[in-house]
Design a protein around this motif. Structure first.
Motif, mmCIF file in Angstrom:
data_model
loop_
_atom_site.group_PDB
_atom_site.id
_atom_site.type_symbol
_atom_site.label_atom_id
_atom_site.label_comp_id
_atom_site.label_asym_id
_atom_site.label_seq_id
_atom_site.Cartn_x
_atom_site.Cartn_y
_atom_site.Cartn_z
ATOM 1 N N SER A 118 60.862 53.514 12.142
ATOM 2 C CA SER A 118 59.627 53.469 11.355
ATOM 3 C C SER A 118 59.171 52.036 11.097
ATOM 4 C CB SER A 118 59.830 54.173 10.012
ATOM 5 O OG SER A 118 60.831 53.504 9.263
ATOM 6 N N GLY A 119 60.081 51.070 11.215
ATOM 7 C CA GLY A 119 59.730 49.671 10.925
ATOM 8 C C GLY A 119 59.857 49.316 9.454
ATOM 9 N N LEU B 128 58.756 55.285 2.131
ATOM 10 C CA LEU B 128 57.824 56.296 2.608
ATOM 11 C C LEU B 128 56.469 55.675 2.862
ATOM 12 C CD1 LEU B 128 58.831 58.967 -0.013
ATOM 13 C CD2 LEU B 128 59.591 58.816 2.368
ATOM 14 N N ARG B 129 55.868 56.078 3.955
ATOM 15 C CA ARG B 129 54.532 55.579 4.241
ATOM 16 C C ARG B 129 53.491 56.349 3.456
ATOM 17 N NH1 ARG B 129 51.920 53.359 9.762
ATOM 18 N NH2 ARG B 129 50.340 52.392 8.485
ATOM 19 N N LYS B 130 53.784 57.587 3.165
ATOM 20 C CA LYS B 130 52.859 58.406 2.379
ATOM 21 C C LYS B 130 53.635 58.974 1.201
ATOM 22 C CE LYS B 130 49.750 60.330 5.915
ATOM 23 N NZ LYS B 130 49.521 61.558 6.727
ATOM 24 N N ASN B 131 53.112 58.813 0.006
ATOM 25 C CA ASN B 131 53.811 59.325 -1.166
ATOM 26 C C ASN B 131 52.809 59.493 -2.303
ATOM 27 O OD1 ASN B 131 55.676 60.063 -3.072
ATOM 28 N ND2 ASN B 131 56.496 58.003 -3.363
ATOM 29 N N ASN B 132 52.145 60.633 -2.323
ATOM 30 C CA ASN B 132 51.124 60.860 -3.343
ATOM 31 C C ASN B 132 51.694 61.595 -4.544
ATOM 32 O OD1 ASN B 132 49.029 59.502 -2.239
ATOM 33 N ND2 ASN B 132 47.993 61.281 -1.385
ATOM 34 N N ALA C 140 57.186 46.653 8.552
ATOM 35 C CA ALA C 140 57.146 45.600 9.572
ATOM 36 C C ALA C 140 56.418 46.124 10.805
ATOM 37 C CB ALA C 140 58.570 45.182 9.935
ATOM 38 N N HIS D 54 48.792 45.101 -0.305
ATOM 39 C CA HIS D 54 48.563 46.365 -1.010
ATOM 40 C C HIS D 54 48.695 47.556 -0.056
ATOM 41 C CE1 HIS D 54 47.549 44.807 -4.947
ATOM 42 N NE2 HIS D 54 46.814 43.878 -4.368
ATOM 43 N N GLY D 55 48.455 47.318 1.217
ATOM 44 C CA GLY D 55 48.646 48.382 2.197
ATOM 45 C C GLY D 55 50.041 48.377 2.806
#
Lengths: 496, 496
Positions: free
Chosen positions: A131-132, A210-214, A240, A188-189
């Motif tokens: 995932s980097g 996690l890249r997505k975590n709402n 990264a 921020h991203g």
């Protein structure tokens, strides 16, 4: 800002209007004893002789100097927590410090605040090559993060001239921008998670990968760019990027700034996903650099009003070169570009970048300097130096006036709407700096620009926020400061 | 979540444990009169007959239904401010609503809360074709934003299946992810500024268009993903990307999920900057889709355990096609891919995407469904359905048990570590949903995953935050809620 005098004056003396807050406790021997109870030899420096602590008290540009006698360098998050809890309970003021490369005086004490250095927290925690996701302690030096990731075919998503000294936590705390923002976006991203210690000692561990975590308010965002005023970042999880296999660059001479904008639009259209930098330098800044680099081969044969450096980074050298080459050809053919040179190999690529990277040092050398790091809507970007020069002339501050301005040059990142303005004078004077700041900041306010694009607020711009932020915004920020740091122990006299 | 029953039960009846808060005032004729004093005919709908307001009371999936009699649709920020100030002063509860396409019940009332729809705020405010900065009212429909930007050679940086109905403000409020996140990043990076009205009516106008602006806490970030619980977004400034000129896609069959990860790493290395989507579907989800699309040409000749869709978007069709083609060849040659088909033209590209885009509907059709939108570290991504199936078997919930689970399939975004899990049963029962949720969420907690990757919290997941967030994090979030909305008038009974 000014060129460094040989000995930096104490901030307390240089800014007599800034008064020490008598509510803070002065660290005493009982405090030192407490810290010694859980910190080892190399986690604590205490000295009555200020020279021993000069590197912690004095900033990178040698503009500010504090008088702290106590530097704590804990090697774990738990110790940071213990330190902050104690300081909060006892109203001891604290300055969090990373690599101390801040350009606005955020990372050094103003008076005798305790310095909390993250330097001993310098371990890479985890890396997932799929995932980097890269996790590390806040005190990891950016160069080391780059090196570690390079060995794993990835890159840290931003780079700075101060890479050999600045730390990952400090970079996040100041929301640094750097040379890769156009391509990889802002912190921020890219920041996926943070571990933060609040002033009351609470450890907030949101250092997920996690890249997505709402799942609720994204509180970590508040600490990105907070300059250590509401919490101390102790760990960072960041995305990264895969290491680009091919780098290409072109150096272009043009007649006016409108053309720079046209060429930027053209680059976004034609180079699109491989476009990674679009930098500009004006005639004056390059003239200084030619002098500075004495005899180093210049990529172009003629002088121009503006120069552009366009870089691509991608995965296929030949494809990218072909794209960049045909971009340059059509720019020349349509008379947008007056002259241009494409790097044929790595040596030429490095040479082109040397010209861009030497500009700040060249503009800083030799004469007293006033510098501004500002941003504004792209269409107005180069109107700042124009407007400033006009106002300087009107106010007789140029040429033959008693305190003449001898030059005003600029360069910056077109893609980010970020311009660096250098105004040179024969001599530094605080009064001139104030006048210039008012000029520049008033103009920015009229164009909805920002008085700090990437360097932050710190001590230097604390009183100037109202040029870029409304009263309501400032009041909401003050609310946040009070909310997280009710005793105001973190990084006092600065930011907000 | 469940397949829609023909008539949606009132949320108040379906969830009797959720009690109406008696502290809220019930809107009366004096309130209506006040709103009428500054809202025109088409800015207000009031009705005692609930059917007239069904579209505002009932959610997109027809799972939740509120009982509001009053919908306000102001056409300006000032009117939103007036409404909120009045509601705050009078303790009237309010549900902000965009296109009402929320998947977790965040955008509809639970009881008789006033619906504040942004639909009448639907103007594009500004677009700068040089920098790509796009400013619009919160109520602009995403499709319209896409269309506007398309005409200016740009794209909105995310896209969703609900694009014809969802609104820009709602998308930002819920921090939607969508299909382009891998390429363009999250809204936390792309949103440049917001205009927000706080519960007390204060208008916070931070709707600048600067890419870099380090002047204080980045407060707008708090409202991205806050689901309208601490303020109402009325305007958005966002960075639009240049429209890619070339789109290519490949459909690949593989034997196991480890290979998906290897191929993802390979794609990041070889396709790098043009890689724009890396989606996966498991065997079961494609079997449902084959049935659903009856006879529509399938890109591959054989069945496989997993399928991947890899998309590139770039600026040179030939280059990109060549890269993707050699990526596929070497994947086949090294036996990572078992079978693969590259789209030769736009029709084939569309056909490949039709297979991916039909999966959710196919998996949803016909049988009662339990769905999960979760994320976790990439290496563990496909362990969720495996673990769930194992636990389902152990607990006798599969096949011949009294309430059999008939299927468990999944698909998702490898690049984002986001998996959508569909568990089919012959009949829906709340008790089974609770059991399944506990299974899935406990497993996620053990792997540091997120119980909501992109859909948010809303009403549905309010009680489940502790699976993904620590007590300290939850307590800090509650602090923020109290800080901005002390009367708790915004979107009650949800989120936190």
């Amino acid at each position: 800002m000014t060129v460094a005098p040989l000995v930096t004056r104490l901030t307390a003396e240089a800014y007599p209007k800034v008064k020490k807050n008598p509510d803070y406790k002065v660290p005493d021997s009982a405090d030192v004893e407490y810290f010694r109870s859980f910190l080892s030899e190399d986690e604590m420096i205490q000295s009555k002789i200020s020279e021993e602590l000069i590197n912690f008290n004095q900033d990178w540009r040698k503009e500010y100097r504090g008088q702290s006698n106590l530097v704590l360098l804990p090697n774990s998050t738990e110790k940071v927590s213990k330190i902050l809890k104690y300081c909060n309970d006892n109203k001891l003021a604290v300055v969090p410090q990373g690599g101390n490369t801040c350009l606005v005086g955020a990372s050094v004490p103003v008076f005798d605040e305790i310095v909390l250095s993250l330097s001993n927290m310098n371990k890479v925690r985890d890396f997932d090559p799929v995932s980097g996701t890269f996790k590390c302690d806040a005190g990891v030096i950016m160069r080391d993060a780059h090196q570690f990731l390079n060995e794993h075919d990835h890159i840290f998503p931003l780079d700075l001239p101060s890479r050999n000294k600045c730390q990952v936590g400090g970079v996040v705390s100041t929301n640094a921008g750097g040379l890769n923002l156009l391509r990889y976006g802002s912190l921020h991203g890219n920041v996926l998670g943070l571990e933060v210690v609040l002033p009351n000692g609470q450890i907030v561990s949101s250092i997920n990968s996690l890249r997505k975590n709402n799942t609720g308010y994204d509180l970590k965002q508040l600490f990105i760019g907070a300059e250590g005023t509401i919490g101390v970042i102790t760990g960072v999880s960041i995305l990264a990027a895969a290491k680009p296999k091919a780098l290409n660059a072109v150096f272009i001479g043009i007649d006016n700034f409108d053309t720079a904008q046209e060429l930027f639009v053209k680059a976004k259209g034609e180079l699109s996903e491989i476009l990674s930098a679009f930098e500009f330098m004006d005639r004056g800044s390059i003239e200084h650099t030619i002098e500075y680099l004495k005899g180093y081969e210049f990529p172009l044969t003629k002088q121009h009003e503006f120069y552009l450096l366009v870089e691509t980074s991608g995965s296929n050298h030949e494809h990218d070169y072909q794209k960049l080459s045909s971009y340059l050809s059509s720019a020349l053919k349509s008379n947008l570009a007056t002259e241009g040179a494409i790097a044929k190999d790595r040596a030429e690529y490095d040479r082109i970048w040397t010209w861009r990277k030497s500009v700040p040092a060249a503009c800083n050398s030799g004469i007293a300097q006033y510098q501004f790091d500002v941003s504004l809507p792209l269409k107005d970007l180069y109107t700042v130096p124009e407007a400033v020069i006009k106002r300087l002339k009107e106010s007789n501050l140029v040429s033959n006036a008693p305190e003449p301005i001898i030059d005003c040059v600029s360069f910056g990142h077109v893609g980010d709407g970020n311009i660096h303005l250098c105004i040179a004078k024969t001599e530094y004077a605080r009064s001139i700096e104030d006048t210039l700041e008012r000029f520049v900041y008033e103009y920015l306010a009229s164009k909805e620009g920002s008085i700090s694009a990437e360097h932050g607020i710190g001590f230097h711009k604390k009183g100037c926020l109202h040029y870029s932020r409304s009263d309501i915004e400032i009041s909401l920020m003050k609310d946040i400061k009070r909310h997280y740091d009710p005793n105001s122990i973190l990084n006092p006299y600065k930011y907000i």
